[in-house]
Design a protein around this motif. Structure first.
Motif, PDB file in Angstrom:
ATOM      1  N   THR A  85     -35.707-118.773 -45.036  1.00 40.26           N
ATOM      2  CA  THR A  85     -35.725-119.376 -46.271  1.00 40.26           C
ATOM      3  C   THR A  85     -37.256-119.776 -46.645  1.00 40.26           C
ATOM      4  O   THR A  85     -37.209-119.569 -47.933  1.00 40.26           O
ATOM      5  N   GLN A  86     -38.029-119.894 -46.027  1.00 40.74           N
ATOM      6  CA  GLN A  86     -39.269-120.014 -46.248  1.00 40.74           C
ATOM      7  C   GLN A  86     -39.956-118.871 -47.027  1.00 40.74           C
ATOM      8  O   GLN A  86     -40.619-118.957 -48.080  1.00 40.74           O
ATOM      9  N   GLN A  87     -39.831-117.748 -46.612  1.00 37.29           N
ATOM     10  CA  GLN A  87     -40.268-116.530 -47.195  1.00 37.29           C
ATOM     11  C   GLN A  87     -39.839-116.207 -48.528  1.00 37.29           C
ATOM     12  O   GLN A  87     -40.549-115.853 -49.283  1.00 37.29           O
ATOM     13  N   LEU A  88     -38.361-116.397 -48.752  1.00 36.80           N
ATOM     14  CA  LEU A  88     -37.570-116.327 -49.856  1.00 36.80           C
ATOM     15  C   LEU A  88     -38.323-117.183 -50.958  1.00 36.80           C
ATOM     16  O   LEU A  88     -38.495-116.877 -51.930  1.00 36.80           O
ATOM     17  N   VAL A  89     -38.395-118.508 -50.475  1.00 36.83           N
ATOM     18  CA  VAL A  89     -38.801-119.439 -51.398  1.00 36.83           C
ATOM     19  C   VAL A  89     -40.204-119.199 -51.993  1.00 36.83           C
ATOM     20  O   VAL A  89     -40.705-119.363 -53.052  1.00 36.83           O
ATOM     21  N   LYS A  90     -41.105-119.021 -50.741  1.00 37.90           N
ATOM     22  CA  LYS A  90     -42.611-118.821 -51.050  1.00 37.90           C
ATOM     23  C   LYS A  90     -42.707-117.662 -52.078  1.00 37.90           C
ATOM     24  O   LYS A  90     -43.490-117.824 -53.021  1.00 37.90           O
ATOM     25  N   THR A  91     -42.180-116.722 -51.804  1.00 37.36           N
ATOM     26  CA  THR A  91     -42.377-115.620 -52.704  1.00 37.36           C
ATOM     27  C   THR A  91     -41.927-115.518 -54.140  1.00 37.36           C
ATOM     28  O   THR A  91     -42.829-115.298 -55.023  1.00 37.36           O
ATOM     29  N   ALA A  92     -40.678-116.407 -54.306  1.00 42.18           N
ATOM     30  CA  ALA A  92     -40.315-116.646 -55.500  1.00 42.18           C
ATOM     31  C   ALA A  92     -41.365-117.687 -56.110  1.00 42.18           C
ATOM     32  O   ALA A  92     -41.558-117.365 -57.409  1.00 42.18           O
ATOM     33  N   TRP A  93     -41.656-118.583 -55.743  1.00 38.83           N
ATOM     34  CA  TRP A  93     -42.578-119.472 -56.262  1.00 38.83           C
ATOM     35  C   TRP A  93     -43.915-119.037 -56.512  1.00 38.83           C
ATOM     36  O   TRP A  93     -44.561-118.989 -57.603  1.00 38.83           O
TER      37      TRP A  93
END
Length: 726
Positions: A451-459
């Motif tokens: 979850t962290q990787q997906l959210v971080k990258t989009a942000w």
């Protein structure tokens, strides 16, 4: 009240009493419409209704009809309108994208009253009949720039093109930092190496670029060249563009310094008496206008043909020797040593009169600096190269803050797209539909990405957007290209893992399609962030659908200016709890930078607050778990606000870690450290206004609203650069 007690004339704000209080005014400005037009007013549609050729004809009529209340130099207002347009656009700076002609902010304080804009209030009043005629179909922002373009054309110059689309602002930009000085025409903005500090572009408070007399009022051409190069580079211009702009602009008109401005010129518009009706700089020298005009305090034309495009400026500068002296206005300027051998210019109001041309220190700087001199010598020897260089540099100057070319309006938009416009390829595929998007979300969630990787990258991809100049954003997936791929804040090793996984998903999906649809990496990055948020909300018991609008494309490496995109790198990112080494250049607290960053994302106070809380709860922070005030980062809940405001914890400053101040939250019962945080986090508990919002989200009945507001704010950021959706 007694007879001796004056009645108060204005209210004092809390910030008047406590100046160190965090200023949230820029975000309040984002949350409201200050203009008089209805919400459904579409300026693009209104502009396209114009008879563009008639507008230009009206402008040329104004330009060549001298008015007694402010007579035109040489019978033509063209040079005045060029200066007006130049000074409107020239405030642009690459560092934060602020400034520029968009918004028409030259007609608002502080810009309307800057010393460098002296007497441009007259130029705008001369344009009022045109603005009045076309009303809301033609913004002041577009009119000011168009007037400069038409002025060039009316004096024999071939412009590269013009685009409309600049909407007017009706209040000053509360987020613009023009400098730390308390007085105009001062320069407390350099470090020990003589470099401009922070995000500033101009070298002097109240000037557009540099002091025309020379740095700090000294007629030193070599030092002036250094300051010119530094200032113009921060406004997106290289040496060739800089030389072309100075030489091209100074081909026209004159400067005004009939006498000392300190002796004769009254206050600027913002300080002028009410009966002056918004005009300023009233002069009591002679007639106060025409040949008696005092503007900069420097006096004279550059050449003998001040209303004609030619190479006479270059010929005068290069073919004659120049010496510094103080002119009639008391300012440093340069006169020809061989004055008898240079062709005189007419006086501004008498074609039979004669006046010897002059040069500014900034002109002589082009001759004394080896690199600039090589360029202007080329221009002198090749007039066509000069024309082309100035036309493209001028076009860049007046359009640099407008963003991508799909925002450009009107019949004179060039077909060519320049590299500084951050071009994206045309989409040659059909974007995915709902079923395909759902399939892709499942594939992303079934991968090894967290979850962290997906959210971080989009942000990381989307939050590069700047509403100031409409640059950045997720569209183009430039996060996979240099320089963004290597930015420390993006944690390059982790980012590489995410991008390689996305590339595999993209390749397999696109190869499997036979219906002409495909997915870009840019769409996958946003879709992955959305999928992670929906999954995390589900873990908290909420069924949310994060809106997704496909259609993004992937930028080409060869059409991405790496140096230009480096300007989008933030020295700190409060949303990810990151402070870089470069932040030391900024004279501001971390929380002040967070507000500035939120302002560039066009967010409200509430949107900034909920985004920080959601990103913390999902563990989308840089490097470690500072500010992640939860034990479950797979769940989108209100833990960040609950624990931040919990009086069971006592916060203490624990020291410095690089450029970051670290705070520890102690459990009052056990005495153990339960959390670590930074100023980015604690401000939501310490600032009274931010706390009122945090309390809403931390309440037992506030979690659902928190989740809904986070999804809305997230979607806003993910689509800031989708001009094709407007």
């Amino acid at each position: 009240m007694t007879e001796d007690t004056p009645f108060p004339t204005q209210n004092r704000s809390p910030k008047d009493w406590w100046p160190e209080m965090l200023d949230l005014a820029p975000l309040d400005q984002n949350a409201r419409d200050s203009g008089p037009y209805d919400d459904d007013f579409d300026y693009a549609e209104a502009f396209e209704e114009l008879d563009f050729e008639q507008v230009k004809a009206d402008l040329e009529e104004v330009m060549t009809s001298s008015q007694d209340w402010w007579p035109a130099d040489y019978g033509h207002y063209g040079p005045l309108f060029i200066r007006m347009a130049w000074h409107a656009a020239g405030t642009y700076r690459t560092t934060d994208g602020r400034g520029g002609a968009s918004g028409g902010t030259q007609r608002l304080p502080p810009l309307d009253s800057w010393p460098d804009n002296a007497n441009l209030d007259k130029a705008r009043r001369l344009l009022w009949p045109v603005k009045q005629k076309y009303g809301k179909n033609l913004s002041w922002a577009d009119l000011i720039v168009l007037a400069g373009n038409v002025a060039l054309e009316s004096m024999g110059f071939e412009t590269f093109g013009f685009a409309g689309g600049r909407e007017d602002e009706f209040e000053p930009d509360a987020g613009a930092d023009w400098g730390p000085e308390n007085e105009m025409e001062s320069w407390d903005r350099f470090d020990e190496d003589d470099d401009l500090l922070g995000q500033l572009g101009a070298t002097v408070m109240g000037l557009i670029y540099v002091n025309p007399e020379g740095p700090e009022g000294e007629p030193d051409p070599e030092w002036s060249a250094q300051r010119i190069r530094q200032s113009f580079s921060r406004m997106a211009m290289n040496d060739r563009e800089t030389a072309a702009l100075i030489a091209g602009g100074h081909t026209f008109g004159k400067v005004h310094g009939a006498d000392d401005p300190d002796e004769h010129v009254g206050p600027e518009p913002a300080a002028a008496p009410i009966e002056d009706m918004g005009l300023g700089w009233e002069s009591d020298y002679g007639s106060g206008m025409g040949d008696d005009t005092i503007t900069s305090g420097i006096e004279g034309p550059w050449n003998s043909t001040p209303t004609m495009w030619d190479t006479s400026y270059l010929d005068n500068l290069l073919n004659h020797e120049w010496e510094a002296h103080q002119g009639p206005g008391g300012a440093w300027q340069w006169r020809p040593v061989d004055a008898d051998e240079i062709e005189d210019a007419p006086t501004a109001q008498d074609p039979e009169g004669e006046q010897t041309p002059m040069m500014l220190t900034t002109d002589v700087a082009l001759k004394k600096d080896d690199d600039y001199r090589e360029i202007i010598e080329e221009f002198q020897n090749d007039p066509r190269a000069f024309l082309e260089a100035f036309s493209k540099a001028w076009y860049k100057l007046i359009h640099r803050d407008m963003g991508p070319p799909e925002r450009f309006l009107g019949p004179e938009v060039p077909e060519e797209t320049m590299i500084w416009q951050d071009p994206l390829p045309d989409r040659d595929f059909e974007p995915v539909g709902e079923d395909a998007a759902a399939q892709l979300k499942d594939e992303i969630l079934d991968s090894d990405l967290t979850t962290q990787q997906l959210v971080k990258t989009a942000w990381a991809a989307a939050s590069t957007f700047r509403v100031s100049d409409k640059r950045g954003g997720a569209n183009g997936a430039r996060i996979r290209l240099e320089p963004q791929r290597s930015w420390e804040v993006n944690e390059p090793d982790q980012l590489e893992t995410v991008l390689s996984t996305y590339e595999e998903i993209k390749a397999e999906f696109n190869e499997s399609r036979s219906d002409g649809t495909a997915v870009s990496l840019a769409d996958l990055i946003v879709l992955g962030g959305n999928a992670a948020i929906e999954e995390a909300a589900s873990e908290a018991g909420y069924d949310v659908d994060v809106p997704f609008e496909p259609g993004r494309v992937d930028a080409e490496e060869e059409r991405t200016d790496e140096e230009s995109f480096e300007a989008l790198k933030q020295p700190a990112d409060g949303f990810r709890n990151y402070v870089g080494e470069a932040f030391a250049e900024f004279d501001r607290k971390p929380e002040e930078h967070l507000v500035d960053q939120a302002d560039l994302l066009d967010l409200s106070v509430e949107e900034m607050t909920v985004l920080v809380g959601g990103l913390r709860t999902l563990g989308a922070t840089h490097g470690d778990d500072r500010g992640v005030l939860t034990d479950d980062t797979e769940t989108l809940d209100n833990d960040f606000f609950v624990n931040l405001l919990d009086m069971g914890y006592e916060w203490e400053e624990a020291g410095e870690d690089g450029a970051t101040t670290v705070y520890e939250g102690y459990d009052r019962d056990t005495g153990e450290v339960a959390w670590e945080a930074t100023r980015f986090d604690l401000i939501f508990g310490s600032n009274s206004r931010l706390r009122t919002i945090a309390e809403v989200y931390a309440s037992e009945d506030g979690e659902e609203e928190f989740v809904e507001d986070f999804v809305d704010a997230w979607h806003t950021v993910m689509t800031l650069d989708r001009f094709d959706l407007e």
